[in-house]
Design a protein around this motif. Structure first.
Motif, mmCIF file in Angstrom:
data_model
loop_
_atom_site.group_PDB
_atom_site.id
_atom_site.type_symbol
_atom_site.label_atom_id
_atom_site.label_comp_id
_atom_site.label_asym_id
_atom_site.label_seq_id
_atom_site.Cartn_x
_atom_site.Cartn_y
_atom_site.Cartn_z
ATOM 1 N N MET A 103 0.847 -1.176 0.000
ATOM 2 C CA MET A 103 0.000 0.000 0.000
ATOM 3 C C MET A 103 0.890 1.236 0.000
ATOM 4 S SD MET A 103 -3.230 0.981 2.400
ATOM 5 C CE MET A 103 -2.429 1.055 3.973
ATOM 6 N N ALA A 104 0.544 2.183 -0.863
ATOM 7 C CA ALA A 104 1.333 3.402 -0.994
ATOM 8 C C ALA A 104 0.451 4.626 -0.786
ATOM 9 C CB ALA A 104 1.986 3.463 -2.374
ATOM 10 N N LYS A 105 1.082 5.693 -0.333
ATOM 11 C CA LYS A 105 0.408 6.980 -0.203
ATOM 12 C C LYS A 105 0.925 7.855 -1.345
ATOM 13 C CE LYS A 105 -0.403 10.774 3.000
ATOM 14 N NZ LYS A 105 -0.095 11.284 4.356
ATOM 15 N N VAL A 106 0.046 8.155 -2.297
ATOM 16 C CA VAL A 106 0.404 8.939 -3.469
ATOM 17 C C VAL A 106 -0.123 10.355 -3.270
ATOM 18 C CG1 VAL A 106 0.187 9.124 -5.967
ATOM 19 C CG2 VAL A 106 0.244 6.863 -4.898
ATOM 20 N N GLN A 107 0.771 11.335 -3.405
ATOM 21 C CA GLN A 107 0.376 12.725 -3.187
ATOM 22 C C GLN A 107 0.685 13.550 -4.429
ATOM 23 O OE1 GLN A 107 2.932 12.550 0.275
ATOM 24 N NE2 GLN A 107 1.271 13.423 1.501
ATOM 25 N N VAL A 108 -0.330 14.266 -4.897
ATOM 26 C CA VAL A 108 -0.173 15.169 -6.028
ATOM 27 C C VAL A 108 -0.012 16.569 -5.466
ATOM 28 C CG1 VAL A 108 -1.283 16.112 -8.083
ATOM 29 C CG2 VAL A 108 -1.528 13.672 -7.541
ATOM 30 N N LEU A 109 1.115 17.198 -5.796
ATOM 31 C CA LEU A 109 1.425 18.530 -5.278
ATOM 32 C C LEU A 109 1.214 19.554 -6.387
ATOM 33 C CD1 LEU A 109 4.875 17.579 -3.697
ATOM 34 C CD2 LEU A 109 2.626 17.394 -2.645
ATOM 35 N N GLY A 110 0.399 20.550 -6.123
ATOM 36 C CA GLY A 110 0.160 21.585 -7.116
ATOM 37 C C GLY A 110 -0.861 22.585 -6.623
ATOM 38 N N THR A 111 -0.985 23.661 -7.382
ATOM 39 C CA THR A 111 -1.848 24.753 -6.944
ATOM 40 C C THR A 111 -3.195 24.779 -7.641
ATOM 41 O OG1 THR A 111 -0.778 26.187 -8.554
ATOM 42 C CG2 THR A 111 0.105 26.220 -6.295
ATOM 43 N N GLY A 112 -3.518 23.742 -8.369
ATOM 44 C CA GLY A 112 -4.838 23.681 -8.997
ATOM 45 C C GLY A 112 -4.837 23.926 -10.492
ATOM 46 N N VAL A 115 -4.705 8.219 -2.560
ATOM 47 C CA VAL A 115 -4.296 9.354 -3.390
ATOM 48 C C VAL A 115 -4.787 10.613 -2.709
ATOM 49 C CG1 VAL A 115 -4.504 10.462 -5.637
ATOM 50 C CG2 VAL A 115 -4.427 7.961 -5.487
ATOM 51 N N GLU A 116 -3.884 11.574 -2.581
ATOM 52 C CA GLU A 116 -4.198 12.818 -1.886
ATOM 53 C C GLU A 116 -3.731 13.996 -2.738
ATOM 54 O OE1 GLU A 116 -3.006 14.859 2.413
ATOM 55 O OE2 GLU A 116 -1.867 13.158 1.684
ATOM 56 N N ALA A 161 4.493 12.806 -5.213
ATOM 57 C CA ALA A 161 5.238 12.220 -4.104
ATOM 58 C C ALA A 161 4.627 10.869 -3.773
ATOM 59 C CB ALA A 161 5.189 13.133 -2.881
ATOM 60 N N ILE A 162 5.481 9.935 -3.429
ATOM 61 C CA ILE A 162 5.027 8.616 -3.004
ATOM 62 C C ILE A 162 5.621 8.358 -1.627
ATOM 63 C CG2 ILE A 162 5.074 6.142 -3.488
ATOM 64 C CD1 ILE A 162 5.236 6.917 -6.480
ATOM 65 N N ASN A 163 4.737 8.075 -0.688
ATOM 66 C CA ASN A 163 5.135 7.851 0.699
ATOM 67 C C ASN A 163 6.017 8.988 1.222
ATOM 68 O OD1 ASN A 163 3.662 5.461 0.722
ATOM 69 N ND2 ASN A 163 5.411 4.268 0.029
ATOM 70 N N GLY A 164 5.638 10.225 0.851
ATOM 71 C CA GLY A 164 6.308 11.406 1.384
ATOM 72 C C GLY A 164 7.555 11.845 0.646
ATOM 73 N N LYS A 165 7.944 11.137 -0.430
ATOM 74 C CA LYS A 165 9.154 11.495 -1.174
ATOM 75 C C LYS A 165 8.769 11.875 -2.602
ATOM 76 C CE LYS A 165 12.102 8.515 1.544
ATOM 77 N NZ LYS A 165 12.865 7.299 1.603
ATOM 78 N N VAL A 166 9.269 13.027 -3.052
ATOM 79 C CA VAL A 166 8.977 13.493 -4.406
ATOM 80 C C VAL A 166 9.687 12.577 -5.401
ATOM 81 C CG1 VAL A 166 9.226 15.403 -6.026
ATOM 82 C CG2 VAL A 166 8.654 15.870 -3.651
ATOM 83 N N VAL A 167 8.913 12.061 -6.369
ATOM 84 C CA VAL A 167 9.470 11.134 -7.362
ATOM 85 C C VAL A 167 9.358 11.662 -8.789
ATOM 86 C CG1 VAL A 167 9.115 9.096 -5.925
ATOM 87 C CG2 VAL A 167 7.317 9.806 -7.506
ATOM 88 N N ALA A 168 8.566 12.702 -9.014
ATOM 89 C CA ALA A 168 8.432 13.284 -10.349
ATOM 90 C C ALA A 168 8.047 14.746 -10.215
ATOM 91 C CB ALA A 168 7.370 12.539 -11.155
ATOM 92 N N VAL A 169 8.694 15.602 -11.010
ATOM 93 C CA VAL A 169 8.386 17.032 -10.975
ATOM 94 C C VAL A 169 8.246 17.586 -12.390
ATOM 95 C CG1 VAL A 169 9.506 17.489 -8.753
ATOM 96 C CG2 VAL A 169 10.826 17.678 -10.841
ATOM 97 N N GLY A 170 7.260 18.459 -12.556
ATOM 98 C CA GLY A 170 7.083 19.155 -13.814
ATOM 99 C C GLY A 170 6.659 18.284 -14.984
ATOM 100 N N THR A 171 6.258 17.048 -14.715
ATOM 101 C CA THR A 171 5.862 16.138 -15.787
ATOM 102 C C THR A 171 4.480 15.571 -15.487
ATOM 103 O OG1 THR A 171 6.851 14.204 -14.724
ATOM 104 C CG2 THR A 171 8.256 15.457 -16.218
ATOM 105 N N LEU A 172 3.927 14.872 -16.467
ATOM 106 C CA LEU A 172 2.633 14.211 -16.293
ATOM 107 C C LEU A 172 2.804 12.717 -16.558
ATOM 108 C CD1 LEU A 172 0.228 16.716 -18.062
ATOM 109 C CD2 LEU A 172 0.493 16.316 -15.616
ATOM 110 N N PRO A 173 3.310 11.967 -15.579
ATOM 111 C CA PRO A 173 3.458 10.535 -15.802
ATOM 112 C C PRO A 173 2.098 9.870 -16.019
ATOM 113 C CG PRO A 173 4.118 11.130 -13.557
ATOM 114 C CD PRO A 173 3.768 12.385 -14.272
#
Length: 86
Positions: free
Chosen positions: A1-10, A34-35, A55-67
């Protein structure tokens, strides 16, 4: 189980990333959560180099892209392998 977090301003890209994250969690069927984090102060705690970020489990894994959902699944699996080496 993973905690996936999307960081952004909308922005539109943030919305697409959130959609892809939900699809990835649904495909994995592993109880991933997913949060969306759009409060700028909370986003800055992750110190992302660009937005949107993933971010996955509190660690940023991708920035500025749309995986894609498939790429997010791979990122989750890689993250879990790093956390739980065999």
């Amino acid at each position: 189980m993973a905690k996936v977090q999307v960081l952004g301003t909308g922005c539109t890209k943030c919305g697409y990333l959130l959609k892809n994250a939900h699809e990835a969690a649904s495909e994995r069927q592993a109880g991933d959560t997913v949060e969306k984090i759009d409060d700028i102060m909370q986003v800055l705690e992750f110190n992302p180099a660009a937005l949107p970020a993933l971010a996955i489990n509190g660690k940023v894994v991708a920035v500025g892209t749309l995986p894609s959902p498939t790429e997010i699944i791979q990122l989750i699996e890689q993250s879990q392998e790093m956390e739980n080496p065999a």
